[in-house]
Write a protein that holds these residues in place. Structure first.
Motif, PDB file in Angstrom:
ATOM      1  N   LEU A 249      43.548  95.408   5.218  1.00 57.06           N
ATOM      2  CA  LEU A 249      44.544  96.475   5.333  1.00 57.06           C
ATOM      3  C   LEU A 249      45.751  96.136   4.472  1.00 57.06           C
ATOM      4  O   LEU A 249      46.303  95.037   4.554  1.00 57.06           O
ATOM      5  CB  LEU A 249      44.982  96.631   6.793  1.00 57.06           C
ATOM      6  CG  LEU A 249      46.040  97.705   7.066  1.00 57.06           C
ATOM      7  CD1 LEU A 249      45.465  99.096   6.767  1.00 57.06           C
ATOM      8  CD2 LEU A 249      46.503  97.621   8.523  1.00 57.06           C
ATOM      9  N   THR A 250      46.148  97.081   3.614  1.00 55.53           N
ATOM     10  CA  THR A 250      47.366  96.943   2.815  1.00 55.53           C
ATOM     11  C   THR A 250      48.464  97.766   3.444  1.00 55.53           C
ATOM     12  O   THR A 250      48.293  98.965   3.723  1.00 55.53           O
ATOM     13  CB  THR A 250      47.130  97.417   1.365  1.00 55.53           C
ATOM     14  OG1 THR A 250      46.115  96.598   0.766  1.00 55.53           O
ATOM     15  CG2 THR A 250      48.407  97.290   0.547  1.00 55.53           C
ATOM     16  N   VAL A 251      49.591  97.117   3.664  1.00 57.26           N
ATOM     17  CA  VAL A 251      50.740  97.758   4.312  1.00 57.26           C
ATOM     18  C   VAL A 251      51.891  97.755   3.316  1.00 57.26           C
ATOM     19  O   VAL A 251      52.170  96.744   2.664  1.00 57.26           O
ATOM     20  CB  VAL A 251      51.145  97.011   5.596  1.00 57.26           C
ATOM     21  CG1 VAL A 251      52.248  97.766   6.323  1.00 57.26           C
ATOM     22  CG2 VAL A 251      49.939  96.811   6.500  1.00 57.26           C
ATOM     23  N   SER A 252      52.603  98.886   3.178  1.00 63.96           N
ATOM     24  CA  SER A 252      53.723  98.967   2.255  1.00 63.96           C
ATOM     25  C   SER A 252      54.832  99.817   2.844  1.00 63.96           C
ATOM     26  O   SER A 252      54.607 100.615   3.767  1.00 63.96           O
ATOM     27  CB  SER A 252      53.276  99.544   0.908  1.00 63.96           C
ATOM     28  OG  SER A 252      52.766 100.856   1.067  1.00 63.96           O
ATOM     29  N   GLY A 253      56.044  99.643   2.282  1.00 63.28           N
ATOM     30  CA  GLY A 253      57.172 100.398   2.783  1.00 63.28           C
ATOM     31  C   GLY A 253      58.432 100.089   2.006  1.00 63.28           C
ATOM     32  O   GLY A 253      58.391  99.601   0.885  1.00 63.28           O
ATOM     33  N   THR A 254      59.558 100.356   2.651  1.00 63.81           N
ATOM     34  CA  THR A 254      60.863 100.105   2.038  1.00 63.81           C
ATOM     35  C   THR A 254      61.737  99.311   2.995  1.00 63.81           C
ATOM     36  O   THR A 254      61.532  99.332   4.213  1.00 63.81           O
ATOM     37  CB  THR A 254      61.564 101.423   1.666  1.00 63.81           C
ATOM     38  OG1 THR A 254      61.729 102.215   2.855  1.00 63.81           O
ATOM     39  CG2 THR A 254      60.761 102.210   0.646  1.00 63.81           C
ATOM     40  N   ALA A 255      62.715  98.612   2.407  1.00 65.19           N
ATOM     41  CA  ALA A 255      63.662  97.811   3.194  1.00 65.19           C
ATOM     42  C   ALA A 255      64.817  97.434   2.269  1.00 65.19           C
ATOM     43  O   ALA A 255      64.741  97.618   1.040  1.00 65.19           O
ATOM     44  CB  ALA A 255      62.978  96.562   3.752  1.00 65.19           C
ATOM     45  N   PRO A 256      65.915  96.900   2.810  1.00 64.31           N
ATOM     46  CA  PRO A 256      67.039  96.481   1.962  1.00 64.31           C
ATOM     47  C   PRO A 256      66.609  95.440   0.928  1.00 64.31           C
ATOM     48  O   PRO A 256      65.808  94.547   1.216  1.00 64.31           O
ATOM     49  CB  PRO A 256      68.035  95.894   2.963  1.00 64.31           C
ATOM     50  CG  PRO A 256      67.742  96.610   4.240  1.00 64.31           C
ATOM     51  CD  PRO A 256      66.251  96.795   4.251  1.00 64.31           C
ATOM     52  N   VAL A 257      67.128  95.583  -0.298  1.00 67.99           N
ATOM     53  CA  VAL A 257      66.788  94.677  -1.396  1.00 67.99           C
ATOM     54  C   VAL A 257      67.096  93.232  -1.012  1.00 67.99           C
ATOM     55  O   VAL A 257      68.153  92.927  -0.454  1.00 67.99           O
ATOM     56  CB  VAL A 257      67.578  95.054  -2.667  1.00 67.99           C
ATOM     57  CG1 VAL A 257      67.351  94.022  -3.765  1.00 67.99           C
ATOM     58  CG2 VAL A 257      67.177  96.442  -3.146  1.00 67.99           C
ATOM     59  N   GLY A 258      66.145  92.343  -1.302  1.00 72.29           N
ATOM     60  CA  GLY A 258      66.325  90.922  -1.038  1.00 72.29           C
ATOM     61  C   GLY A 258      65.926  90.477   0.353  1.00 72.29           C
ATOM     62  O   GLY A 258      65.858  89.277   0.614  1.00 72.29           O
ATOM     63  N   ALA A 259      65.646  91.426   1.246  1.00 78.62           N
ATOM     64  CA  ALA A 259      65.248  91.050   2.605  1.00 78.62           C
ATOM     65  C   ALA A 259      63.796  90.580   2.618  1.00 78.62           C
ATOM     66  O   ALA A 259      63.033  90.812   1.680  1.00 78.62           O
ATOM     67  CB  ALA A 259      65.417  92.232   3.558  1.00 78.62           C
ATOM     68  N   THR A 260      63.413  89.908   3.687  1.00 75.25           N
ATOM     69  CA  THR A 260      62.030  89.501   3.914  1.00 75.25           C
ATOM     70  C   THR A 260      61.506  90.274   5.118  1.00 75.25           C
ATOM     71  O   THR A 260      62.132  90.263   6.189  1.00 75.25           O
ATOM     72  CB  THR A 260      61.920  87.993   4.179  1.00 75.25           C
ATOM     73  OG1 THR A 260      62.407  87.284   3.035  1.00 75.25           O
ATOM     74  CG2 THR A 260      60.476  87.595   4.434  1.00 75.25           C
ATOM     75  N   VAL A 261      60.402  90.954   4.936  1.00 73.89           N
ATOM     76  CA  VAL A 261      59.804  91.759   6.003  1.00 73.89           C
ATOM     77  C   VAL A 261      58.690  90.949   6.661  1.00 73.89           C
ATOM     78  O   VAL A 261      57.783  90.455   5.985  1.00 73.89           O
ATOM     79  CB  VAL A 261      59.245  93.080   5.449  1.00 73.89           C
ATOM     80  CG1 VAL A 261      58.514  93.857   6.544  1.00 73.89           C
ATOM     81  CG2 VAL A 261      60.367  93.916   4.859  1.00 73.89           C
ATOM     82  N   GLN A 262      58.759  90.829   7.984  1.00 72.74           N
ATOM     83  CA  GLN A 262      57.732  90.124   8.753  1.00 72.74           C
ATOM     84  C   GLN A 262      56.836  91.149   9.443  1.00 72.74           C
ATOM     85  O   GLN A 262      57.305  91.959  10.246  1.00 72.74           O
ATOM     86  CB  GLN A 262      58.363  89.218   9.798  1.00 72.74           C
ATOM     87  CG  GLN A 262      57.374  88.474  10.688  1.00 72.74           C
ATOM     88  CD  GLN A 262      56.533  87.478   9.895  1.00 72.74           C
ATOM     89  OE1 GLN A 262      57.075  86.608   9.240  1.00 72.74           O
ATOM     90  NE2 GLN A 262      55.218  87.621   9.971  1.00 72.74           N
ATOM     91  N   LEU A 263      55.553  91.130   9.096  1.00 75.55           N
ATOM     92  CA  LEU A 263      54.594  92.022   9.737  1.00 75.55           C
ATOM     93  C   LEU A 263      54.035  91.370  10.995  1.00 75.55           C
ATOM     94  O   LEU A 263      53.728  90.169  10.998  1.00 75.55           O
ATOM     95  CB  LEU A 263      53.455  92.354   8.782  1.00 75.55           C
ATOM     96  CG  LEU A 263      53.755  93.325   7.631  1.00 75.55           C
ATOM     97  CD1 LEU A 263      52.497  93.524   6.801  1.00 75.55           C
ATOM     98  CD2 LEU A 263      54.243  94.659   8.175  1.00 75.55           C
ATOM     99  N   GLN A 264      53.899  92.191  12.043  1.00 76.21           N
ATOM    100  CA  GLN A 264      53.306  91.722  13.302  1.00 76.21           C
ATOM    101  C   GLN A 264      52.206  92.680  13.741  1.00 76.21           C
ATOM    102  O   GLN A 264      52.294  93.895  13.524  1.00 76.21           O
ATOM    103  CB  GLN A 264      54.365  91.635  14.403  1.00 76.21           C
ATOM    104  CG  GLN A 264      55.406  90.559  14.178  1.00 76.21           C
ATOM    105  CD  GLN A 264      56.376  90.464  15.337  1.00 76.21           C
ATOM    106  OE1 GLN A 264      56.706  91.475  15.982  1.00 76.21           O
ATOM    107  NE2 GLN A 264      56.843  89.260  15.622  1.00 76.21           N
ATOM    108  N   LEU A 265      51.187  92.127  14.348  1.00 76.23           N
ATOM    109  CA  LEU A 265      50.103  92.913  14.919  1.00 76.23           C
ATOM    110  C   LEU A 265      50.034  92.610  16.403  1.00 76.23           C
ATOM    111  O   LEU A 265      49.791  91.458  16.798  1.00 76.23           O
ATOM    112  CB  LEU A 265      48.778  92.575  14.235  1.00 76.23           C
ATOM    113  CG  LEU A 265      47.593  93.489  14.558  1.00 76.23           C
ATOM    114  CD1 LEU A 265      47.876  94.911  14.050  1.00 76.23           C
ATOM    115  CD2 LEU A 265      46.308  92.950  13.954  1.00 76.23           C
ATOM    116  N   LEU A 295      50.993  97.985  14.746  1.00 77.54           N
ATOM    117  CA  LEU A 295      51.519  97.265  13.591  1.00 77.54           C
ATOM    118  C   LEU A 295      53.029  97.448  13.561  1.00 77.54           C
ATOM    119  O   LEU A 295      53.536  98.571  13.601  1.00 77.54           O
ATOM    120  CB  LEU A 295      50.885  97.811  12.310  1.00 77.54           C
ATOM    121  CG  LEU A 295      51.186  97.081  11.001  1.00 77.54           C
ATOM    122  CD1 LEU A 295      50.583  95.676  11.027  1.00 77.54           C
ATOM    123  CD2 LEU A 295      50.628  97.863   9.824  1.00 77.54           C
ATOM    124  N   THR A 296      53.766  96.323  13.464  1.00 80.19           N
ATOM    125  CA  THR A 296      55.223  96.350  13.481  1.00 80.19           C
ATOM    126  C   THR A 296      55.779  95.608  12.287  1.00 80.19           C
ATOM    127  O   THR A 296      55.231  94.560  11.889  1.00 80.19           O
ATOM    128  CB  THR A 296      55.764  95.710  14.777  1.00 80.19           C
ATOM    129  OG1 THR A 296      55.142  96.340  15.895  1.00 80.19           O
ATOM    130  CG2 THR A 296      57.282  95.873  14.876  1.00 80.19           C
TER     131      THR A 296
END
Length: 297
Positions: A249-265, A295-296
């Motif tokens: 599964l490929t997950v994509s989106g947007t967030a503030p520049v330079g942030a790190t997004v943590q995916l949780q299942l 998915l969070t």
């Protein structure tokens, strides 16, 4: 005359011959030096000092070796364009001991100049030209830095300078309250400022541009830092209620520049994704089992 092919000291004796072919006694041996090879080329012509107020430049280099007669003098050629053609001038400098560091002071103006040396030995042999040294007293010129005077910065961001130089900018150094924190060496010399180690409050941000000679100029901006956590990321794909028959599964989106997004299942960490300069992020994961999953990000 004898045809000699190697440098060295040769010894000769002379005898007179009469008209009937008889030789008289030989003379004492007389030495004669033959130098066929030029000196080695200077390889480290450089600046050793510069006094703008006095208009003086100190050049330095290592005196080259020569196989026999020794380096006798240097010809210092200065060119306004680096082509060393019309418009160039030459100064003669008496040589010093081979292997020693030579220092030479000359008058310079406020324009860029190129220098190179040619060595000559005692027999008149000329070396290959030295490395080219660029004297460039003209500092870089700033046309802008995309930080508004008095702005309040709350999140990590890019710093984008607008600066040019007559020869070329080689790096831009960034400092906060006089303390350097980063340097950019690749055009256009932009930098992502993550605010790490910077306390909230009033500060002065300085960007200093350098050219190859070391001439520099700077711009400064007064600003305030008021760090706030990043806004929650947005998942654009997959959509809510998405059904798949693939474990990948490929997950994509947007967030503030330079942030790190943590995916949780289902509340368990899966994979982290770095947000790029455009504010987008993407990550790929493998689903462990068939089920209704949450998915969070």
């Amino acid at each position: 005359a004898d045809a000699l092919s190697a440098s060295g000291t040769y010894y000769y004796r002379v005898a007179a011959m009469s008209a009937d072919g008889l030789f008289g006694p030989r003379s004492d041996a007389a030495p004669a030096a033959l130098d066929l090879l030029p000196p080695q080329a200077v390889f480290d012509l450089r600046a050793a000092g510069y006094r703008p107020g006095a208009g003086e430049l100190d050049l330095a280099w290592t005196a080259p070796l020569d196989d026999l007669s020794g380096t006798a003098r240097y010809f210092l050629v200065r060119s306004p364009d680096g082509l060393f053609g019309a418009g160039s001038s030459t100064e003669t400098i008496i040589a010093l001991t081979p292997g020693a560091t030579v220092a030479y002071t000359l008058a310079v103006g406020v324009e860029a100049e190129y220098f190179r040396l040619v060595s000559e030995d005692g027999a008149g042999n000329l070396s290959a030209p030295s490395n080219v040294f660029l004297f460039d007293p003209i500092p870089p010129v700033w046309s802008g830095l995309d930080v508004t005077e008095g702005v309040t910065i709350s999140r990590p961001r890019y710093l984008n300078p607008s600066v040019t130089d007559n020869i070329g900018v080689v790096r831009v150094e960034y400092a906060l309250d006089g303390a350097p924190f980063a340097s950019a060496t690749v055009p256009p010399f932009s930098l992502f400022w993550n605010l790490v180690g910077a306390a909230d409050g009033a500060h002065v941000l300085t960007a200093t541009a350098f050219d190859a000679f070391g001439s520099s100029s700077a711009v400064a901006r007064s600003l305030s830092l008021n760090y706030v956590p990043p806004a929650a990321p947005v998942i654009n794909s997959p959509l809510d209620g998405f059904v798949t028959n693939s474990a990948t599964l490929t997950v994509s989106g947007t967030a503030p520049v330079g942030a790190t997004v943590q995916l949780q299942l289902d509340g368990l960490d899966l994979v982290a994704a770095q947000v790029g300069p455009s504010g987008s992020w993407s990550a790929q994961t493998v689903l462990a089992a068939e089920n209704d999953l949450t998915l969070t990000a």
